[in-house]
Write an enzyme that holds these catalytic residues in place. Structure first.
Site, PDB file in Angstrom:
ATOM      1  N   GLU A 379      43.323   0.032  41.628  1.00 19.30           N
ATOM      2  CA  GLU A 379      44.306   1.081  41.947  1.00 19.30           C
ATOM      3  C   GLU A 379      43.741   2.161  42.872  1.00 19.30           C
ATOM      4  OE1 GLU A 379      47.104  -0.779  39.203  1.00 19.30           O
ATOM      5  OE2 GLU A 379      44.995  -0.826  39.624  1.00 19.30           O
ATOM      6  N   GLU A 383      36.817   6.760  46.878  1.00 21.15           N
ATOM      7  CA  GLU A 383      37.004   7.402  48.174  1.00 21.15           C
ATOM      8  C   GLU A 383      38.485   7.651  48.465  1.00 21.15           C
ATOM      9  OE1 GLU A 383      33.123   5.864  47.764  1.00 21.15           O
ATOM     10  OE2 GLU A 383      35.028   4.783  47.585  1.00 21.15           O
TER      11      GLU A 383
END
Length: 401
Positions: A379, A383
């Site tokens: 998901e 980052e």
């Protein structure tokens, strides 16, 4: 036994649901999870038990045969299940995302057709957005749907489908360019298709192939697959919501609640790792006393418990924000980011507490050590979460004038 990560303000019904699920996890999942995981065996009996408990319909409205519960109830349930075996929570999660997208965006006919059977666990959902060369750049998808009379013809290759083989309904994101002039933003020319199929591997429907399970480091038991479309015909009435070009928004809404779910999974795995660490530390002796009495280990346990509590609090906050009807992408991103990172750290600390035995497949912590990294990616990577968080913070704290 005392437990970390308690949740204030729950209703009697919520507490009853969680107590029932916790008992099921302790009796039916934890005793067999490691053995099944090492064999990479699908947990059929566990899944059947969860169907009987109504978990597959937890957030589906009562009018469609579900329990009509909140995202918070669902997230706390997932936390309990992941504490037993994270793979089982993954089986539930992808089903839940598809049911949520149908509930929020489906046509009335689509809701009437799919949701009652999904609530009963008769139809099992999978969610397909990623592609082999895609990574985090959803706008670059190449799978394409072309209108042909009353159907769309779909071609392309998708990747990383949890429940790819065992599911019978897949929400698939494809590019559809009809009605969108040259230069239209990519996210405005994507459509979500509701693709029905047979469970299993190979050609599961004319034009649709599920090649087989992808071999993984962890997160075993659950089937993770590719999906190949070659001239797959899908009726136009199986476009989610009945309108093309809205698929990106449908998927992002699904991913947003999925991030709360991944945060909940991180909380559950971290909770179990702490339990294993604190238990082992009181049994293992060095220099004439249990290692739990050594200050270095106490410091480690203190850090682990604090991380478990912090991640749980952020996950609960994100779920409650979504339940209130407010925008929660900031809170969901923060919760997913923190819970997955803390889960990795708590699991590693529990692994270190076990010493050499943590490297042995006889100990449960070895399985958790291989499972935790998946949460860093699922998901959206850390980052991506930080990009979402940063952008939202700049919206909130924008300098006026």
């Amino acid at each position: 036994m005392a437990r970390l990560a308690q949740t204030e303000g729950l209703t009697d019904i919520q507490r009853e649901i969680l107590s029932t699920v916790r008992d099921f996890v302790d009796k039916e999942i934890i005793p067999v999870a490691t053995e099944l995981e090492h064999r990479d065996e699908y947990p059929t009996q566990i899944v059947e038990g969860l169907k009987e408990l109504g978990v597959f319909g937890l957030m589906i409205p009562e009018e469609y045969g579900g329990l009509g519960e909140s995202l918070l109830t669902y997230a706390l349930t997932v936390e309990e299940i992941a504490r037993g075996w994270m793979s089982v929570s993954g089986i539930i999660n992808t089903h839940f995302i598809v049911a949520y997208m149908l509930k929020q965006h489906g046509t009335q006919e689509q809701k009437d057709h799919f949701l009652p059977k999904m609530a009963a666990g008769e139809i099992r959902g999978a969610f397909s957005m990623s592609e082999p060369a895609l990574g985090s750049d959803v706008s670059a998808i190449s799978s394409k749907g072309v209108r042909d009379g009353d159907d769309y013809v779909l071609n392309g290759q998708k990747m990383w489908l949890t429940n790819g083989g065992s599911s019978t309904l897949v929400a698939v994101l494809c590019r559809t360019d009809e009605g969108h002039p040259e230069g239209t933003a990519p996210h405005k020319s994507m459509t979500t298709f509701l693709v029905e199929k047979e469970a299993g591997f190979g050609e599961v429907r004319p034009g649709l192939t599920i090649p087989g399970k992808i071999e993984k480091m962890g997160y075993k038991g659950v089937d993770t697959t590719e999906l190949i479309m070659d001239g797959l015909r899908v009726p136009a009435d199986r476009v989610l919501g009945g309108e093309s070009g809205r698929g990106f928004y449908h998927m992002m809404d699904g991913v947003e609640v999925g991030r709360v779910n991944v945060a909940a999974r991180g909380c559950g795995v971290a909770q179990r790792a702490f339990e294993l660490g604190v238990s082992y530390a009181q049994q293992r002796q060095t220099f004439g006393k249990p290692i739990a009495q050594h200050q270095a280990i106490q410091f480690k346990l203190a850090e682990m418990a604090t991380k478990v509590e912090a991640a749980h609090a952020m996950m609960v906050n994100a779920a409650r924000k979504k339940d209130s009807g407010q925008r929660n992408d900031l809170e969901a991103g923060m919760a997913k980011y923190l819970a997955s990172e803390y889960c990795k750290e708590v699991v590693e600390d529990a692994f270190r507490i076990h010493g050499g035995y943590g490297f042995s497949k006889e100990y449960e912590i070895e399985r958790l050590y291989r499972e935790a990294p998946m949460l860093l990616i699922g998901e959206g990577t850390a980052e991506i979460q930080k990009m979402i968080i940063g952008r939202r913070l700049l919206e909130e704290y924008r300098i006026q004038g």
